[in-house]
Write a protein that holds these residues in place. Sequence first.
Motif, PDB file in Angstrom:
ATOM      1  N   ALA A 125       9.128   4.747 -13.546  1.00 37.82           N
ATOM      2  CA  ALA A 125      10.390   5.627 -14.412  1.00 37.82           C
ATOM      3  C   ALA A 125      10.494   4.756 -15.626  1.00 37.82           C
ATOM      4  N   ALA A 126      10.461   3.444 -15.374  1.00 40.90           N
ATOM      5  CA  ALA A 126      10.527   2.627 -16.765  1.00 40.90           C
ATOM      6  C   ALA A 126       9.553   2.728 -17.752  1.00 40.90           C
ATOM      7  N   LEU A 127       8.405   2.732 -17.302  1.00 42.12           N
ATOM      8  CA  LEU A 127       7.109   3.166 -18.141  1.00 42.12           C
ATOM      9  C   LEU A 127       7.189   4.439 -18.792  1.00 42.12           C
ATOM     10  N   GLY A 128       7.421   5.540 -17.954  1.00 39.91           N
ATOM     11  CA  GLY A 128       7.622   6.780 -18.402  1.00 39.91           C
ATOM     12  C   GLY A 128       8.898   6.768 -19.736  1.00 39.91           C
ATOM     13  N   ASN A 157       0.884  -1.387  -0.003  1.00 36.95           N
ATOM     14  CA  ASN A 157      -0.199   0.120   0.098  1.00 36.95           C
ATOM     15  C   ASN A 157       0.671   1.420   0.047  1.00 36.95           C
ATOM     16  N   THR A 158       2.069   1.284   0.321  1.00 36.39           N
ATOM     17  CA  THR A 158       3.041   2.376   0.171  1.00 36.39           C
ATOM     18  C   THR A 158       3.776   2.345  -1.132  1.00 36.39           C
ATOM     19  N   ILE A 159       4.397   3.484  -1.457  1.00 35.46           N
ATOM     20  CA  ILE A 159       5.155   3.503  -2.696  1.00 35.46           C
ATOM     21  C   ILE A 159       6.622   3.415  -2.551  1.00 35.46           C
ATOM     22  N   GLY A 160       7.054   2.302  -2.873  1.00 35.57           N
ATOM     23  CA  GLY A 160       8.666   2.002  -2.635  1.00 35.57           C
ATOM     24  C   GLY A 160       9.400   2.124  -3.814  1.00 35.57           C
ATOM     25  N   ILE A 161      10.664   1.581  -3.583  1.00 37.31           N
ATOM     26  CA  ILE A 161      11.680   1.632  -4.783  1.00 37.31           C
ATOM     27  C   ILE A 161      11.151   0.837  -6.016  1.00 37.31           C
ATOM     28  N   SER A 197       5.339  14.178  -6.869  1.00 39.32           N
ATOM     29  CA  SER A 197       6.705  13.896  -7.108  1.00 39.32           C
ATOM     30  C   SER A 197       6.873  13.563  -8.497  1.00 39.32           C
ATOM     31  N   PHE A 198       5.850  12.870  -9.270  1.00 45.11           N
ATOM     32  CA  PHE A 198       5.809  12.469 -10.684  1.00 45.11           C
ATOM     33  C   PHE A 198       5.576  13.476 -11.451  1.00 45.11           C
ATOM     34  N   VAL A 199       4.713  14.334 -11.172  1.00 37.96           N
ATOM     35  CA  VAL A 199       4.272  15.459 -12.159  1.00 37.96           C
ATOM     36  C   VAL A 199       5.576  16.361 -12.271  1.00 37.96           C
ATOM     37  N   ASP A 200       6.092  16.644 -10.977  1.00 41.74           N
ATOM     38  CA  ASP A 200       7.396  17.780 -11.001  1.00 41.74           C
ATOM     39  C   ASP A 200       8.375  17.076 -11.680  1.00 41.74           C
ATOM     40  N   GLY A 245      -3.779   1.462 -15.803  1.00 44.34           N
ATOM     41  CA  GLY A 245      -4.463   2.459 -14.632  1.00 44.34           C
ATOM     42  C   GLY A 245      -3.667   2.763 -13.622  1.00 44.34           C
ATOM     43  N   TRP A 246      -2.710   1.799 -13.270  1.00 40.38           N
ATOM     44  CA  TRP A 246      -1.671   2.081 -12.141  1.00 40.38           C
ATOM     45  C   TRP A 246      -0.731   3.278 -12.538  1.00 40.38           C
ATOM     46  N   PHE A 247      -0.363   3.100 -13.710  1.00 41.90           N
ATOM     47  CA  PHE A 247       0.770   4.151 -14.124  1.00 41.90           C
ATOM     48  C   PHE A 247      -0.061   5.479 -14.054  1.00 41.90           C
ATOM     49  N   ALA A 248      -1.213   5.594 -14.629  1.00 40.78           N
ATOM     50  CA  ALA A 248      -2.088   6.854 -14.821  1.00 40.78           C
ATOM     51  C   ALA A 248      -2.297   7.356 -13.303  1.00 40.78           C
ATOM     52  N   THR A 249      -2.561   6.569 -12.120  1.00 40.03           N
ATOM     53  CA  THR A 249      -2.484   6.966 -10.868  1.00 40.03           C
ATOM     54  C   THR A 249      -1.595   7.508 -10.268  1.00 40.03           C
ATOM     55  N   ILE A 250      -0.563   6.630 -10.392  1.00 43.08           N
ATOM     56  CA  ILE A 250       0.999   6.876  -9.966  1.00 43.08           C
ATOM     57  C   ILE A 250       1.396   8.404 -10.577  1.00 43.08           C
ATOM     58  N   SER A 251       1.283   8.443 -11.796  1.00 43.76           N
ATOM     59  CA  SER A 251       1.740   9.492 -12.425  1.00 43.76           C
ATOM     60  C   SER A 251       0.991  11.054 -12.031  1.00 43.76           C
ATOM     61  N   GLN A 252       0.103  10.706 -11.470  1.00 41.35           N
ATOM     62  CA  GLN A 252      -0.524  12.101 -11.011  1.00 41.35           C
ATOM     63  C   GLN A 252       0.018  12.596  -9.552  1.00 41.35           C
TER      64      GLN A 252
END
Length: 82
Positions: A41-44, A30-34, A73-76, A63-70
């Motif tokens: 980063a690989a998908l981007g 449930n937490t974001i890790g390495i 820290s990813f937007v910036d 769907g996961w990538f769309a969520t985490i991309s928002q």
Amino acid sequence: MPKRKNCSCVCGKTAPAFSALPPSMAVAGNTIGIADITLAAALGYIDLRYAHDWRGQHPKLAGWFATISQRPSFVDTQAPKS
């Protein structure tokens, strides 16, 4: 910006890896890790450099990538859009 490359060299390597991901798409729980940061980063990078329709073949991953991309820290840290 360099020209986008054909995905033939990437498709054969990413398909098995994408298929092996857990169904929940929370790579590290449930937490974001390495692992999540590395996958995002690989998908981007694939989006930036290769013409590859990984989203159509892996909708849960998309769907996961769309969520985490928002996340801020990813937007910036997204690559500039041309």
